[in-house]
Design a protein around this motif. Structure first.
Motif, PDB file in Angstrom:
ATOM      1  N   PRO A   1      -3.674   0.976  -3.545  1.00  0.00           N
ATOM      2  CA  PRO A   1      -4.142   0.042  -2.520  1.00  0.00           C
ATOM      3  C   PRO A   1      -3.240  -1.185  -2.463  1.00  0.00           C
ATOM      4  O   PRO A   1      -2.649  -1.582  -3.471  1.00  0.00           O
ATOM      5  CB  PRO A   1      -5.554  -0.339  -2.985  1.00  0.00           C
ATOM      6  CG  PRO A   1      -5.648   0.051  -4.411  1.00  0.00           C
ATOM      7  CD  PRO A   1      -4.554   1.029  -4.710  1.00  0.00           C
TER       8      PRO A   1
ATOM      9  N   THR B   1      -4.981  -2.347   4.537  1.00  0.00           N
ATOM     10  CA  THR B   1      -6.260  -1.830   4.037  1.00  0.00           C
ATOM     11  C   THR B   1      -6.551  -0.430   4.598  1.00  0.00           C
ATOM     12  O   THR B   1      -5.998  -0.041   5.633  1.00  0.00           O
ATOM     13  CB  THR B   1      -7.410  -2.774   4.454  1.00  0.00           C
ATOM     14  OG1 THR B   1      -7.471  -2.784   5.902  1.00  0.00           O
ATOM     15  CG2 THR B   1      -7.162  -4.194   3.959  1.00  0.00           C
TER      16      THR B   1
ATOM     17  N   THR C   1       0.871  -1.173   0.000  1.00  0.00           N
ATOM     18  CA  THR C   1       0.000   0.000   0.000  1.00  0.00           C
ATOM     19  C   THR C   1       0.912   1.228   0.000  1.00  0.00           C
ATOM     20  O   THR C   1       1.816   1.317   0.827  1.00  0.00           O
ATOM     21  CB  THR C   1      -0.861   0.000   1.284  1.00  0.00           C
ATOM     22  OG1 THR C   1      -1.549  -1.247   1.370  1.00  0.00           O
ATOM     23  CG2 THR C   1      -1.849   1.148   1.285  1.00  0.00           C
TER      24      THR C   1
ATOM     25  N   ILE D   1      -8.805   7.804  -0.189  1.00  0.00           N
ATOM     26  CA  ILE D   1      -8.309   6.897  -1.228  1.00  0.00           C
ATOM     27  C   ILE D   1      -8.285   7.657  -2.540  1.00  0.00           C
ATOM     28  O   ILE D   1      -9.312   8.184  -2.978  1.00  0.00           O
ATOM     29  CB  ILE D   1      -9.197   5.643  -1.361  1.00  0.00           C
ATOM     30  CG1 ILE D   1      -9.379   4.966  -0.001  1.00  0.00           C
ATOM     31  CG2 ILE D   1      -8.582   4.664  -2.368  1.00  0.00           C
ATOM     32  CD1 ILE D   1     -10.269   3.746  -0.035  1.00  0.00           C
TER      33      ILE D   1
ATOM     34  N   ALA E   1      -7.315  -4.149  -3.288  1.00  0.00           N
ATOM     35  CA  ALA E   1      -6.016  -4.192  -3.975  1.00  0.00           C
ATOM     36  C   ALA E   1      -6.029  -5.239  -5.092  1.00  0.00           C
ATOM     37  O   ALA E   1      -5.486  -5.015  -6.176  1.00  0.00           O
ATOM     38  CB  ALA E   1      -4.903  -4.504  -2.978  1.00  0.00           C
TER      39      ALA E   1
END
Ligand code: AMP
Ligand code: MG
Length: 337
Positions: free
Chosen positions: A189, A193, A174, A206, A318
């Motif tokens: 991603p 998380t 990430t 995000i 992801a």
């Protein structure tokens, strides 16, 4: 070479000498070079065929290295490091002058990560310098998650590969950047998380590019040319965002062709009527297997691969992100009636 202490010492010597070494990490295998040696880093770009405007992640073995190569480190970085390092989180920070500009593609920031894989950290420690290490694949191709994948792509272009088995995580870290004092943006991603990051930082954004679904169409396949492909096998990948029954209905038209295959979940496989491979059930299993399965499709000579899309939750976000790029944004969603 093996992951024995003496082989790790040889790997470190090669790296000190400016050579390239395939290095295991928990995410994917990296193509490592001494990040402070601009000529060595140049060789990474050549070996991968990587566009020179794509900056690299530098890998460190302790927090002192972070302080040595970056500056203006916000406090939240230490909190994140405490929770997620060593591990699959990359933080973008202002770089110091000792990071050559080729590493950062001219940017004044550098992406830094402390890998959890012990061989990787031992090698970095032995070299005593951060290692630039993008994934050890030909640019654009799926990332390598075994030493054999590295050899398949890099044979003849690098000095050695340290074999430490299959990567635990299976997809890239990430990547986050910092906006102000207590706010972060997820640029890519990965295994860490958004929910996990929110346990440390309140404000987690995000980036739109990381989850963009702009190319999702209803009932037809569309391929906008502007988005560049990444993580892509030679096979044409189509991501089908459907439940199992609709998925079967959609692929029925194509799936009897000899060079067509489906990539489905393990629990879809019972009585599945077409040629298939599976990539686990949980997002974690899917993360670990996805790149190997895309490579396997090519080994089998598959031309068209219809993939049952993962759920975009947790680590699934992801996996979805990699697949949507592997497909060049060819996403199918059937009309629900
Ligand atoms: P990889 O090729 O998997 O090592 O990917 C490195 C990722 O980190 C790419 O998505 C880069 O765009 C990103 N990255 C590296 N350095 C920077 C930086 N200074 N600022 C923003 N993103 C970066
Ligand atoms: Mg890569």
């Amino acid at each position: 070479m093996t992951n024995s202490d003496s082989d790790l010492e040889i790997a470190a010597l090669l790296l000190k000498d400016g050579q390239l070494v395939g290095m295991p990490t928990e995410t994917v295998y990296g193509l490592a070079a001494d990040a402070t040696n601009a000529e060595a880093v140049e060789r990474i770009f050549e070996a991968k065929g990587r566009p020179s405007d794509n900056p690299m992640i530098i890998h460190i073995s302790d927090i002192d290295m972070l302080k040595e190569y970056t500056e203006d480190i916000p406090n939240v970085v230490y909190k994140l490091a405490e929770k997620f390092w060593p591990g699959p989180l990359t933080m973008v920070l202002p770089k110091r002058g000792n990071v050559p500009s080729i590493v950062t593609a001219g940017l004044d920031t550098v992406a830094v990560r402390m890998p959890a894989n012990e061989c990787a950290r031992k090698i970095i420690e032995l070299v005593g310098k951060p290692l630039a290490a993008p994934s050890a694949n030909i640019s654009g191709y799926p990332s390598p998650t075994t030493a054999q994948h590295v050899i398949d792509d890099m044979n003849g272009k690098i000095s050695a590969v340290v074999d430490d088995g299959v990567c635990n995580v299976g997809l890239e870290s990430t990547v986050i950047s910092f906006e102000g004092y207590d706010s972060i943006r997820i640029l890519r991603p990965g295994y860490i998380t958004p929910e996990q990051l929110k346990t440390v930082v309140d404000d987690v954004v995000i980036d739109k590019n990381a989850i963009s679904d702009e190319a999702v169409v209803t009932g037809e396949v569309r391929s906008p040319g502007m988005k560049y492909k990444h993580y892509s096998p030679k096979a044409k990948v189509v991501l089908v965002r459907e439940g199992l029954e609709m998925f079967k209905k959609y692929v029925a038209e194509y799936a009897n062709d000899a060079d067509t295959c489906c990539l489905i979940f393990d629990y879809d496989a019972a009585d599945f009527p077409y040629k298939y491979m599976t990539y686990g059930n949980t997002p974690e299993e899917q993360a670990q297997q996805i790149f190997a399965k895309l490579r396997e499709a090519d080994k089998k000579g598959i031309k068209n691969l219809f993939v049952r899309a993962p759920r975009k939750e947790g680590v699934g976000l992801a996996v979805y992100n990699r697949l949507i790029r592997a497909s060049g944004y060819e996403v199918v969603e059937c009309e629900q009636s």
